[in-house]
Each structure stands twice: as C-alpha cells, then as structure tokens.
Design a protein around this motif. Structure first.
Motif, PDB file in Angstrom:
ATOM      1  N   ASP A   1     -44.241  53.150   1.921  1.00 41.01           N
ATOM      2  CA  ASP A   1     -43.861  54.158   2.910  1.00 41.01           C
ATOM      3  C   ASP A   1     -42.342  54.249   2.900  1.00 41.01           C
ATOM      4  O   ASP A   1     -41.657  53.363   3.401  1.00 41.01           O
ATOM      5  CB  ASP A   1     -44.389  53.751   4.289  1.00 41.01           C
ATOM      6  CG  ASP A   1     -43.920  54.663   5.416  1.00 41.01           C
ATOM      7  OD1 ASP A   1     -43.084  55.557   5.167  1.00 41.01           O
ATOM      8  OD2 ASP A   1     -44.382  54.472   6.553  1.00 41.01           O
TER       9      ASP A   1
ATOM     10  N   ASN B   1     -52.027  59.872   3.311  1.00 41.77           N
ATOM     11  CA  ASN B   1     -53.419  60.287   3.460  1.00 41.77           C
ATOM     12  C   ASN B   1     -54.015  60.748   2.134  1.00 41.77           C
ATOM     13  O   ASN B   1     -55.203  60.529   1.874  1.00 41.77           O
ATOM     14  CB  ASN B   1     -53.537  61.393   4.506  1.00 41.77           C
ATOM     15  CG  ASN B   1     -53.718  60.853   5.906  1.00 41.77           C
ATOM     16  OD1 ASN B   1     -54.832  60.538   6.325  1.00 41.77           O
ATOM     17  ND2 ASN B   1     -52.621  60.732   6.645  1.00 41.77           N
TER      18      ASN B   1
ATOM     19  N   CYS C   1     -44.972  55.322  17.466  1.00 42.76           N
ATOM     20  CA  CYS C   1     -46.130  55.362  16.559  1.00 42.76           C
ATOM     21  C   CYS C   1     -46.377  53.997  15.917  1.00 42.76           C
ATOM     22  O   CYS C   1     -46.754  53.906  14.741  1.00 42.76           O
ATOM     23  CB  CYS C   1     -45.962  56.435  15.490  1.00 42.76           C
ATOM     24  SG  CYS C   1     -45.958  58.113  16.146  1.00 42.76           S
TER      25      CYS C   1
ATOM     26  N   THR D   1     -46.844  61.360   6.092  1.00 39.40           N
ATOM     27  CA  THR D   1     -48.208  61.234   6.594  1.00 39.40           C
ATOM     28  C   THR D   1     -49.202  61.844   5.624  1.00 39.40           C
ATOM     29  O   THR D   1     -50.214  61.216   5.260  1.00 39.40           O
ATOM     30  CB  THR D   1     -48.334  61.913   7.970  1.00 39.40           C
ATOM     31  OG1 THR D   1     -47.426  61.286   8.881  1.00 39.40           O
ATOM     32  CG2 THR D   1     -49.753  61.809   8.505  1.00 39.40           C
ATOM     33  N   THR D   2     -48.947  63.075   5.204  1.00 38.52           N
ATOM     34  CA  THR D   2     -49.853  63.746   4.272  1.00 38.52           C
ATOM     35  C   THR D   2     -49.907  63.018   2.942  1.00 38.52           C
ATOM     36  O   THR D   2     -50.971  62.902   2.322  1.00 38.52           O
ATOM     37  CB  THR D   2     -49.410  65.203   4.051  1.00 38.52           C
ATOM     38  OG1 THR D   2     -49.214  65.829   5.318  1.00 38.52           O
ATOM     39  CG2 THR D   2     -50.446  65.986   3.266  1.00 38.52           C
TER      40      THR D   2
ATOM     41  N   SER E   1     -48.921  56.239  10.542  1.00 39.59           N
ATOM     42  CA  SER E   1     -49.198  57.022   9.328  1.00 39.59           C
ATOM     43  C   SER E   1     -49.529  56.139   8.137  1.00 39.59           C
ATOM     44  O   SER E   1     -50.122  56.618   7.159  1.00 39.59           O
ATOM     45  CB  SER E   1     -47.992  57.907   8.988  1.00 39.59           C
ATOM     46  OG  SER E   1     -47.757  58.848   9.999  1.00 39.59           O
ATOM     47  N   ASN E   2     -49.123  54.868   8.197  1.00 39.22           N
ATOM     48  CA  ASN E   2     -49.444  53.933   7.120  1.00 39.22           C
ATOM     49  C   ASN E   2     -50.399  52.848   7.608  1.00 39.22           C
ATOM     50  O   ASN E   2     -50.489  51.781   7.015  1.00 39.22           O
ATOM     51  CB  ASN E   2     -48.171  53.284   6.561  1.00 39.22           C
ATOM     52  CG  ASN E   2     -48.411  52.627   5.204  1.00 39.22           C
ATOM     53  OD1 ASN E   2     -49.201  53.108   4.387  1.00 39.22           O
ATOM     54  ND2 ASN E   2     -47.742  51.515   4.961  1.00 39.22           N
TER      55      ASN E   2
END
Length: 408
Positions: free
Chosen positions: A198, A97, A362, A93-94, A123-124
């Motif tokens: 990812d 981002n 998610c 995730t980080t 997250s993507n």
C-alpha cells in the motif's frame, strides 16, 4: 525551489480561514494542488477533451497521447519495468480491491494464509477480509512492537509456507512509521508468497523503486501527491497481470465480442473498462512532472526534518500523547491532548485557521490496539513550514487553556 517558492505555486494556501491565514496540516488525507496541475486540467478540457484510443480525429489523438503519456510517467516515477505494468484506477482502494478480487480469489483456497498488519488502512484490510471469507483462507496479523513498528523477527514467525499473500502499508497513515517492505518482500518470496504494498502515503513523500523493492503489486493514489482526486494506479509484475482476469467488463477492455463469448485486450487495457479517468491521468502526469522538478528526495528530506521539528515542539506540551515511534517516521504526527476529544481539538484549531484530521483515520483495529477511540493528526507536505508548526503548537496551547477542566 525553496519552500517559500513552492508555496507560491499553491493558490489555495493564500486564503484566510476564520480570519486567520490558512495552515493546512491534512495532506495525509489529501494534498493541495499546484498551479501546474490546475493549468494542465484546464488546458485538457479547453483544448484536448475527447475520448481515448478509438477516435482517429485530432482531439482524440491528443487525448490518447496525454493519457498514455501519463502512464509512462507513472511507470518511470515508481521504477516499473514497463508501461504495461501500470493500470490506472480510481486510487489505492480500487487498486488493492483489484488484486484481492482478481488475483487473490483465483489462487487462494482453504488453509492458505493472507498476512497483513494491525496498522493497515481499511482499504488494505477489508478487501483481504472479504477474500478470506470467499476462499476459506486464514487472515493473519504480524504483531506490532510497543511503539507501533514492525520487527522482522515477527515477520519471520508469522509468514509460513501456507502464506500466499502478504500485504503491508509502506508508511502508516496513523503512526507515520516507514515499514521495511523490501525486507518483508524477501521473507514473503522465500515462502512462495506474493507481496502487495500500500503506497498511498509513501509515493508522495519518498523515492519508490518497485523493482528494487521486488514487490509483486504496488498501489498508489494521485490525490495525495498533488494530483486530482479520482485517479491512482496499480503496479503489477507483468507475468502476474497477464494471468489475472478483469473484474470490470464493457467497452474499451475488449478485443473481440460475439453473442456468447468475448476476449480481452492486452495489458494494461484489459483492466480499464469503460471511458477511463482521462483528465485525472493528465493531472497525475502534471503532478509527477512537478514533483520531479522539486526532487522527490528533497521532498522526503523536508518532510523528515519538519516531522522531527513538530515532534520536538509538540512533546514539550504537557498532557500531549504522541502515537508511533519517535524515529523512522515521516510526514505526520498523530496525538491526543489530555482527555479532550480529537474532534474538539480539531474544531478549536479550525477556528485558528489550522486544518488537521480527527477520528479513527480508517484504522479502527489500530485505534483499539492503541487503546483509544480516535486521535488527532497533523500531516505535512512540501509546502509546510516550521512557522506552520509553531502556529499549531500555539493553537494547541490555547486548546489546553480552553478545555482546562478536561486536561490532566
């Protein structure tokens, strides 16, 4: 090592849950940790605990060697050209981002395109939504085939000369499909776009070579590959990372500071502001050592065979729906059992000592594409066995009997 020998190295698997031997089928959410990783963390805290880089005392030097040694292991494990291309982060995730905040927002403008797929983990997806909103770029989606896979013809028709970034999951955490990211990267580069991968689900399960994939960025999480939580990495091609600005500022990442201006350290440290996740990196290095000892190719073969066994057994159950392709998938089976809510399925299975995941994983847009609100998911790793799958099928049969009024 065979599977029985591997299982002996995971202390958590030796317990009982609700009076039954634990069957852990939730490794796509987080993997369990072998004793080698646990001992590496213990040794670090007992012997080497110190801050890194600045100290000249012995403990500081040992901590720095361990931290930077872990970076070298990550670089080699995924085939990076050098250690400077590995940025330690809190996880996938980080890492994504960081790319979306630093690289994307500096190059995108109104009319540009970001291309992803409907199967992406939040997250993507959300970072690209935010980057599009901040820059005026357009977010586009590669359509999925009826079984949830990607056709390269659809990739060709979606990516255009206006596309600046393509970001795709390597292995879907819901569908289990292995996406053709190398071929997608070729198409992206043909149009001058950058390719982001990812790798949260792929890195634990298969051999990864970022140079062979020719991706521009690759994100991974340690906790899904036998390492501790809170540690991951971003791979980026050196030339791109050198152009990018940090997104966190403070100690560790600076070169020179005066009252009104500052300059940054060289790669990779300019992106690692503050005291880094030292123990996590040590644990990640130990996890990589462990996976290399087992052989990542052996892990992949085991996972593929176990997934096929699970598909063969589970599809014999009446009223059970499996989502995603029946081939070219690895490590997990996502399903629903009649009209029984996935949370109820997971609750009954937990009473039998079986841990699975239930919910939208998610991936809410993908759930809507599948026309369901949520699903159940059993995910496998190198410590799982066919006997685990047999226990799962027996428990699902018991669930059917318990909720018989809701089936059919």
């Amino acid at each position: 090592m065979n599977t029985a020998e591997i299982r002996e190295l995971f202390p958590i698997l030796k317990q009982e849950v609700n009076g039954h031997p634990l069957v852990y089928l939730d490794s796509a959410a987080t993997s369990q940790k072998p004793i080698q990783v646990i001992e590496a963390l213990k040794h670090y805290y007992e012997w080497d605990n110190a801050n890194v880089h600045r100290g000249v005392h012995t403990l500081g030097s040992r901590a720095t060697d361990a931290y930077e040694g872990a970076r070298a292991k990550v670089a080699k494990f995924i085939g990076a050209a050098g250690e400077q291309e590995i940025i330690f982060t809190r996880g996938t995730t980080t890492a994504i981002n960081l790319v979306a905040s630093s690289y994307a927002r500096s190059v995108l403008k109104e009319g540009d395109e970001i291309v992803i797929t409907p199967m992406e983990h939040h997250s993507n997806l959300i970072p690209w939504q935010q980057a599009a909103k901040a820059t005026g770029a357009t977010l586009k989606y590669i359509p999925l085939q009826p079984d949830g896979s990607i056709a390269l013809a659809d990739v060709e028709s979606t990516i255009t000369d206006r596309t600046k970034i393509v970001s795709v999951v390597y292995i879907s955490n819901v569908l289990g499909v292995v996406n053709p990211v190398k071929e997608i990267a070729k198409i992206a580069h043909k149009h001058g776009a950058k390719m982001v991968v990812d790798g949260a689900q792929s890195t634990p399960h298969m051999k990864v070579d970022v140079q062979d994939l020719d991706c521009d960025f690759y994100a991974l999480s340690g906790h899904k590959m036998c390492a501790p939580t809170g540690i991951g990495a971003l791979y980026g091609k050196k030339a791109l990372l050198e152009e990018m600005e940090p997104v966190e500022f403070g100690g560790e990442m600076i070169d020179h500071v005066d009252l009104y201006n500052s300059t940054w350290k060289e790669l990779p440290w300019k992106f690692e502001g503050g005291t880094p996740i030292i123990a996590g990196a040590v644990g990640l290095g130990a996890a990589i050592d462990f996976l290399q000892e087992v052989g990542i190719e052996n892990v992949y073969q085991h996972d593929v065979q176990l997934t096929q066994y699970a598909l063969d057994r589970m599809t014999q159950l009446e009223d059970l729906t499996v989502y995603g392709p029946m081939t070219n998938r690895a490590g997990l089976v996502t399903f629903n059992l009649g009209d029984v809510h996935p949370h109820d399925v997971a609750t009954v299975l937990d009473a039998e000592g079986i841990a699975i995941r239930a919910g939208h994983h998610c991936c809410q847009p993908l759930m809507r594409w599948l026309e369901v609100s949520s699903t159940a998911r059993a995910s496998f790793y190198l410590y799982n066995t066919e006997q685990d799958i047999d226990r799962l099928v027996m428990a699902l049969q018991k669930t059917k009997e318990y909720f018989g009024h809701a089936i059919g």
